[in-house]
Design an enzyme around this catalytic site. Sequence first.
Site: not given
Length: 150
Positions: A25, A75, A136
């Site tokens: 990550c 986005h 998530e």
Amino acid sequence: MSNIRITKQFTFETGHALYGYDGKCKNVHGHSYKLSVTVIGKPITDNTNVKYGMVIDFGDLKKIVKSEIVDVFDHATVFNKNTPHVELAKELSDRGHNVLLVDYQPTSEMMVIDFAQKIKQYLPTHITLHSLRLQETESSFAEWYASDNL
């Protein structure tokens, strides 16, 4: 009249990177987030009120969460502004990308704290934010409960 909890769910796509993290990550990647917002209050008992019987109109809750969270994070790519990612953020922004710089590591845990603070300030005074759940991935989520944060 009884207190009632109502929940509205939202989805949005957001990219992020965890600077200094020791796993995958640390790389820029994205998630299809699912946010569940639960509020608590008493249904309106005034039968002359157009919202009679409602704790809060789902549409009113949607307006708050959409303007404060979904429209901002959807986005976008989120970076901690206190890391060297600001250089990457500037490059992406200069190329027309939607970049958000926040004062925290953009984990689900920290995002849900940020979201709770944003949503609480726009709720009517007779409505309380009860909890948030930010999913998530299909199997990973963070939860925020008002009762844990008194």
